[in-house]
Design a protein around this motif. Sequence first.
Motif, PDB file in Angstrom:
ATOM      1  N   ARG A   1     -11.290   6.767   7.155  1.00 41.34           N
ATOM      2  CA  ARG A   1     -10.043   7.164   6.490  1.00 41.34           C
ATOM      3  C   ARG A   1      -9.736   6.373   5.231  1.00 41.34           C
ATOM      4  NH1 ARG A   1      -5.811   9.740  10.907  1.00 41.34           N
ATOM      5  NH2 ARG A   1      -7.167  11.525  11.303  1.00 41.34           N
ATOM      6  N   ILE A   2     -10.228   5.126   5.147  1.00 40.34           N
ATOM      7  CA  ILE A   2      -9.962   4.430   3.887  1.00 40.34           C
ATOM      8  C   ILE A   2     -10.807   5.018   2.752  1.00 40.34           C
ATOM      9  CG2 ILE A   2      -9.118   2.220   4.790  1.00 40.34           C
ATOM     10  CD1 ILE A   2     -12.001   1.200   4.025  1.00 40.34           C
ATOM     11  N   LEU A   3     -11.894   5.699   3.127  1.00 42.76           N
ATOM     12  CA  LEU A   3     -12.693   6.365   2.104  1.00 42.76           C
ATOM     13  C   LEU A   3     -12.157   7.770   1.825  1.00 42.76           C
ATOM     14  CD1 LEU A   3     -16.250   5.307   3.292  1.00 42.76           C
ATOM     15  CD2 LEU A   3     -14.949   4.379   1.370  1.00 42.76           C
ATOM     16  N   GLY A   4     -11.154   8.178   2.577  1.00 46.24           N
ATOM     17  CA  GLY A   4     -10.556   9.488   2.360  1.00 46.24           C
ATOM     18  C   GLY A   4     -11.202  10.603   3.153  1.00 46.24           C
ATOM     19  N   ARG A   5     -12.106  10.235   4.089  1.00 44.61           N
ATOM     20  CA  ARG A   5     -12.745  11.264   4.920  1.00 44.61           C
ATOM     21  C   ARG A   5     -11.926  11.468   6.184  1.00 44.61           C
ATOM     22  NH1 ARG A   5     -18.140   8.276   4.386  1.00 44.61           N
ATOM     23  NH2 ARG A   5     -18.620   8.687   2.214  1.00 44.61           N
ATOM     24  N   TYR A   6     -11.241  12.594   6.214  1.00 45.46           N
ATOM     25  CA  TYR A   6     -10.335  12.849   7.325  1.00 45.46           C
ATOM     26  C   TYR A   6     -10.858  13.936   8.237  1.00 45.46           C
ATOM     27  CZ  TYR A   6      -6.374   9.933   5.909  1.00 45.46           C
ATOM     28  OH  TYR A   6      -5.542   8.875   5.632  1.00 45.46           O
ATOM     29  N   GLN A   7     -10.514  13.844   9.510  1.00 41.65           N
ATOM     30  CA  GLN A   7     -10.686  14.952  10.444  1.00 41.65           C
ATOM     31  C   GLN A   7      -9.419  14.969  11.287  1.00 41.65           C
ATOM     32  OE1 GLN A   7     -13.206  14.010  13.927  1.00 41.65           O
ATOM     33  NE2 GLN A   7     -14.050  12.377  12.669  1.00 41.65           N
ATOM     34  N   ASN A   8      -9.091  16.157  11.816  1.00 38.42           N
ATOM     35  CA  ASN A   8      -7.843  16.209  12.585  1.00 38.42           C
ATOM     36  C   ASN A   8      -8.064  16.188  14.094  1.00 38.42           C
ATOM     37  OD1 ASN A   8      -8.769  18.790  13.015  1.00 38.42           O
ATOM     38  ND2 ASN A   8      -6.822  19.798  12.536  1.00 38.42           N
ATOM     39  N   GLY A   9      -9.331  16.148  14.500  1.00 41.01           N
ATOM     40  CA  GLY A   9      -9.596  16.116  15.929  1.00 41.01           C
ATOM     41  C   GLY A   9      -9.733  17.497  16.542  1.00 41.01           C
TER      42      GLY A   9
ATOM     43  N   ASP B   1     -11.429   8.700  20.510  1.00 42.96           N
ATOM     44  CA  ASP B   1     -11.367   8.618  21.974  1.00 42.96           C
ATOM     45  C   ASP B   1     -11.068   9.968  22.625  1.00 42.96           C
ATOM     46  OD1 ASP B   1     -11.718   5.991  21.401  1.00 42.96           O
ATOM     47  OD2 ASP B   1      -9.937   5.239  22.433  1.00 42.96           O
ATOM     48  N   GLY B   2     -10.865  10.998  21.805  1.00 37.33           N
ATOM     49  CA  GLY B   2     -10.658  12.336  22.339  1.00 37.33           C
ATOM     50  C   GLY B   2      -9.334  12.557  23.052  1.00 37.33           C
ATOM     51  N   ILE B   3      -8.313  11.756  22.703  1.00 35.11           N
ATOM     52  CA  ILE B   3      -7.039  11.911  23.420  1.00 35.11           C
ATOM     53  C   ILE B   3      -5.904  12.406  22.533  1.00 35.11           C
ATOM     54  CG2 ILE B   3      -7.620  10.171  25.147  1.00 35.11           C
ATOM     55  CD1 ILE B   3      -5.503   8.487  23.407  1.00 35.11           C
ATOM     56  N   GLY B   4      -6.151  12.476  21.218  1.00 38.80           N
ATOM     57  CA  GLY B   4      -5.076  12.922  20.342  1.00 38.80           C
ATOM     58  C   GLY B   4      -5.609  13.630  19.113  1.00 38.80           C
ATOM     59  N   ILE B   5      -4.709  14.307  18.402  1.00 40.50           N
ATOM     60  CA  ILE B   5      -5.091  14.990  17.169  1.00 40.50           C
ATOM     61  C   ILE B   5      -4.112  14.572  16.066  1.00 40.50           C
ATOM     62  CG2 ILE B   5      -6.057  16.969  18.381  1.00 40.50           C
ATOM     63  CD1 ILE B   5      -2.952  17.827  16.706  1.00 40.50           C
ATOM     64  N   THR B   6      -4.574  14.613  14.825  1.00 42.02           N
ATOM     65  CA  THR B   6      -3.683  14.278  13.721  1.00 42.02           C
ATOM     66  C   THR B   6      -2.880  15.521  13.349  1.00 42.02           C
ATOM     67  OG1 THR B   6      -5.078  12.504  12.872  1.00 42.02           O
ATOM     68  CG2 THR B   6      -3.603  13.566  11.302  1.00 42.02           C
ATOM     69  N   ALA B   7      -1.582  15.458  13.592  1.00 45.72           N
ATOM     70  CA  ALA B   7      -0.715  16.595  13.282  1.00 45.72           C
ATOM     71  C   ALA B   7      -0.373  16.619  11.803  1.00 45.72           C
ATOM     72  CB  ALA B   7       0.556  16.527  14.108  1.00 45.72           C
TER      73      ALA B   7
ATOM     74  N   ASN C   1       0.821  -1.217   0.000  1.00 47.35           N
ATOM     75  CA  ASN C   1       0.000   0.000   0.000  1.00 47.35           C
ATOM     76  C   ASN C   1       0.849   1.258   0.000  1.00 47.35           C
ATOM     77  OD1 ASN C   1       0.564  -0.775   2.876  1.00 47.35           O
ATOM     78  ND2 ASN C   1      -0.482   1.147   3.294  1.00 47.35           N
ATOM     79  N   ASN C   2       0.228   2.333  -0.402  1.00 47.60           N
ATOM     80  CA  ASN C   2       0.796   3.669  -0.282  1.00 47.60           C
ATOM     81  C   ASN C   2      -0.037   4.413   0.752  1.00 47.60           C
ATOM     82  OD1 ASN C   2       1.516   4.300  -3.834  1.00 47.60           O
ATOM     83  ND2 ASN C   2       2.740   3.310  -2.272  1.00 47.60           N
ATOM     84  N   ASN C   3       0.606   5.361   1.444  1.00 52.99           N
ATOM     85  CA  ASN C   3      -0.122   6.306   2.304  1.00 52.99           C
ATOM     86  C   ASN C   3      -0.847   5.642   3.490  1.00 52.99           C
ATOM     87  OD1 ASN C   3       0.618   8.117   0.269  1.00 52.99           O
ATOM     88  ND2 ASN C   3      -1.314   7.839  -0.810  1.00 52.99           N
ATOM     89  N   GLY C   4      -1.641   6.504   4.187  1.00 49.78           N
ATOM     90  CA  GLY C   4      -2.563   5.976   5.195  1.00 49.78           C
ATOM     91  C   GLY C   4      -1.988   5.763   6.576  1.00 49.78           C
ATOM     92  N   GLN C   5      -0.875   6.411   6.902  1.00 50.55           N
ATOM     93  CA  GLN C   5      -0.383   6.400   8.269  1.00 50.55           C
ATOM     94  C   GLN C   5      -0.489   7.857   8.728  1.00 50.55           C
ATOM     95  OE1 GLN C   5       0.946   2.907   8.558  1.00 50.55           O
ATOM     96  NE2 GLN C   5       0.041   3.066   6.527  1.00 50.55           N
ATOM     97  N   ALA C   6      -0.215   8.114   9.972  1.00 49.60           N
ATOM     98  CA  ALA C   6      -0.267   9.508  10.413  1.00 49.60           C
ATOM     99  C   ALA C   6       0.550   9.693  11.676  1.00 49.60           C
ATOM    100  CB  ALA C   6      -1.712   9.941  10.663  1.00 49.60           C
ATOM    101  N   ILE C   7       0.786  10.969  11.991  1.00 46.38           N
ATOM    102  CA  ILE C   7       1.445  11.293  13.256  1.00 46.38           C
ATOM    103  C   ILE C   7       0.409  11.980  14.143  1.00 46.38           C
ATOM    104  CG2 ILE C   7       3.199  12.729  14.367  1.00 46.38           C
ATOM    105  CD1 ILE C   7       4.982  12.141  11.875  1.00 46.38           C
ATOM    106  N   THR C   8       0.232  11.421  15.324  1.00 48.62           N
ATOM    107  CA  THR C   8      -0.736  11.930  16.286  1.00 48.62           C
ATOM    108  C   THR C   8       0.001  12.643  17.409  1.00 48.62           C
ATOM    109  OG1 THR C   8      -2.389  10.227  15.817  1.00 48.62           O
ATOM    110  CG2 THR C   8      -2.438  11.186  18.019  1.00 48.62           C
TER     111      THR C   8
END
Lengths: 214, 407
Positions: free
Chosen positions: B297-305, B218-224, B119-126
């Motif tokens: 997220r696999i559908l491409g719908r993102y939010q950053n929290g 879970d309200g404990i992190g945000i996608t940076a 796969n390509n993409n689809g990881q993140a830093i929280t």
Amino acid sequence: MNPTRPSTAALRIVIVAPDSLLADGTDTRAVTEAERSRSLRIGLLENGYNIVAVLPADVFLPDRLAQIAPDMIIVDAESQARDTLEHVVLATRDARRPIVLFTEDEDTSHVGAAIAAGVTAYVVAGMAPDRVKPVLEVALARFEHEEGLRRELADARTELSERKVIDRAKGLLIKAHGLTEDAAYARLRKTAMDKGLRLADVAQRLIDVSDLLA
Amino acid sequence: MSRRTLIKAAAASSATGMLPGLQSAVYAAGSDKPEKEEVKIGFIPLTDCASVVMASVLGFDKKYGVKIIPTKEASWAGVRDKLVNGELDMAHVLYGLVYGVHLGIGGPKKDMAVLMNLNNNGQAITLSKTLADKGAVDGGSLAKLMAREKREYTFAGTFPTGTHAMWMHYWLAAFGINPVTGAKLITVPPPQMVANMRVGNMDGFCVGEPWNHRAIMDGIGITAITTQDLWKDHPEKVLGTTSDFVKNNPNTARAVMMAVLEASQWIDASLQNKLKMAETVAQKAYINTSVDAINQRILGRYQNGLGKTWDDANHMKFFNGGAVNYPYLSDGMWFLTQHKRWGLLKDHPDYLGVAKQINRIDLYKDVAGAMKISVPKDPLRTSKLIDGVVWDGKDPKKYADGFAIKA
């Protein structure tokens, strides 16, 4: 090489055990893992082993292992703790220590392969405690044997590379001053003795200076 | 036309030009029958194990004459050991781990093989909510906070030589933070990331989905940052095995690759397929999480929290017209350059030589040719990463040494 090696009963052992607080109670795998770890600990304690700490595989594991500096680490082969431990192994790769994995896998046919791959020993869970002892003894002996070989290999490599450096330095002297090989070697040796340095260090300095002037 | 019929057609006439790859590579050996029919493939509970799982669930494996047995593993080190000692035939595995084992970094050394990219993409830093509340919501604001409030900052990856550790290092360094001297980097298994952040053990982590989205739920992190914003269409997990396995079972390797490629194609083909995939892999036997954690997220719908939402065109891709799966040599070499940059490798390896040994472009070409999937002409590709530095695989030594921040 080390005939006074203590018996494994005197070893300072750290067991890395799954953290029951983090484990999801409905996760049967985590529950089994915790139970397996508990029975192993009981077995070792009953046999007089010196378990200096039972550490959860949390983010503080590397720090705690560094503080305790155990002689041997025992961890479940199927545990998530393995990756945290991998971090420790990598961070301390110049100061290796034996790591014993225990597993529920009754099929021990792959044990030889696993040991060859770098794991010091596999202990099958449920093994009678009196049988664990020889396994740990063998693991430690094997580890020390391998460390010995590793050191010898490293020494041999150093020696070889030093000889190459000395040969190169001799070559420089022969070329620059028209010396014979014996005379070039004698001059290097004399400088080493006069300056209180190792022959290879003098040779390396000569090469460095020559590179600088080139 | 199924591959079986293709094979028959090819067998009927040895002069056929239909399967150039298969013809030269397989028929030279006399048969394309898989040497080993049951193939144990290890996977870690992460969204990007999907193509391996779906190849088995949808029966694509049988179509190509093999049976894939997806085997859930608890740790990357476990995957590594089992690949090395042959308990697993193949694995859904971290790119950097495969390269690390090949070079013997910190563990057993064994010749390895990357069959294809999964796969390509689809990881993140929280980043933790606590940090976000202090204004650290991206790389720049994190660097400012770390300069303003001095203490030890802890960030986690999933394996020392692995993908996430490298993304984490790269991202911090891109914002002027030295990950070796200016922060503490630790290793934490993916499913434990969220729990550890909840109790305040870490300031940030890099991991695959669904765990970044789960931290938001879970309200404990945000996608940076998402890793696709770090490097668009970066390589991620690979289908890895040992060099010995490929040598002894080339037909099995090809058959599994075809099954996984077909599953990759299937996942990327429609929204419905993606939802079906999410429902499948969310089950206890695989990732063991809620479908909601995966399907956004696999559908491409993102939010950053933090209230921002967006549609990300560069979400996790499994096929993307075949662009995902080709094992570019430059992709493999990139991990080596970062291993060198961060001191995991003491000396420069033979970058191109190692990548050529590991990445089995030959096999990939056979398989892609048989499945009519296009293959790029150049095994090196050009990418511009977040710090503006271009990586094209042409001078890895210079690239590895060229970063201002390194170990």
